[in-house]
Design a protein around this motif. Structure first.
Motif, mmCIF file in Angstrom:
data_model
loop_
_atom_site.group_PDB
_atom_site.id
_atom_site.type_symbol
_atom_site.label_atom_id
_atom_site.label_comp_id
_atom_site.label_asym_id
_atom_site.label_seq_id
_atom_site.Cartn_x
_atom_site.Cartn_y
_atom_site.Cartn_z
ATOM 1 N N ASN A 26 -19.623 -7.744 50.775
ATOM 2 C CA ASN A 26 -20.030 -7.239 49.472
ATOM 3 C C ASN A 26 -19.935 -5.714 49.423
ATOM 4 N N GLY A 27 -19.696 -5.180 48.230
ATOM 5 C CA GLY A 27 -19.689 -3.736 48.020
ATOM 6 C C GLY A 27 -18.454 -3.057 48.583
ATOM 7 N N LYS A 44 -18.117 -7.551 44.222
ATOM 8 C CA LYS A 44 -19.379 -7.997 43.621
ATOM 9 C C LYS A 44 -19.433 -9.512 43.814
ATOM 10 N N ASN A 45 -19.928 -9.919 45.000
ATOM 11 C CA ASN A 45 -19.848 -11.334 45.342
ATOM 12 C C ASN A 45 -21.136 -11.930 45.913
ATOM 13 N N HIS A 52 -18.166 -13.988 40.521
ATOM 14 C CA HIS A 52 -17.854 -13.032 41.567
ATOM 15 C C HIS A 52 -16.520 -12.360 41.256
ATOM 16 N N CYS A 68 -18.473 2.090 39.269
ATOM 17 C CA CYS A 68 -17.640 0.901 39.336
ATOM 18 C C CYS A 68 -17.166 0.579 37.928
ATOM 19 N N ASP A 70 -15.697 -2.064 35.571
ATOM 20 C CA ASP A 70 -15.445 -3.505 35.407
ATOM 21 C C ASP A 70 -14.427 -3.733 34.333
#
Length: 70
Positions: A26-27, A44-45, A52, A68, A70
């Motif tokens: 993650n990240g 982002k999981n 995710h 981040c 999106d």
């Protein structure tokens, strides 16, 4: 898990190979890059509400201001 109403990035490259969002850390620790532009990605999981996905890491001109996208 809630399904997003837009297309999410679910694949990236890691160490020159294709990586799926659920197979990486993650990240920023994922160490992945975008398959299209080669920019760093943030995984982002770990959530249970949204799908995710990866997001592009955007660094502004301000020092230590990373976001981040999106």
């Amino acid at each position: 898990m809630k399904v997003a109403n837009k297309i999410q990035i679910t694949h990236a490259t890691k160490n020159g190979e294709l990586a799926f969002i659920n197979d990486v850390d993650n990240g920023l620790a994922c160490g992945c890059k975008c398959t299209q532009c080669g920019e760093p990605l943030v995984a982002k999981n770990k959530g249970k509400i949204k799908e995710h996905h990866f997001c592009l890491l955007y660094t502004s001109d301000a020092a230590d201001d990373m976001q981040c996208v999106d």
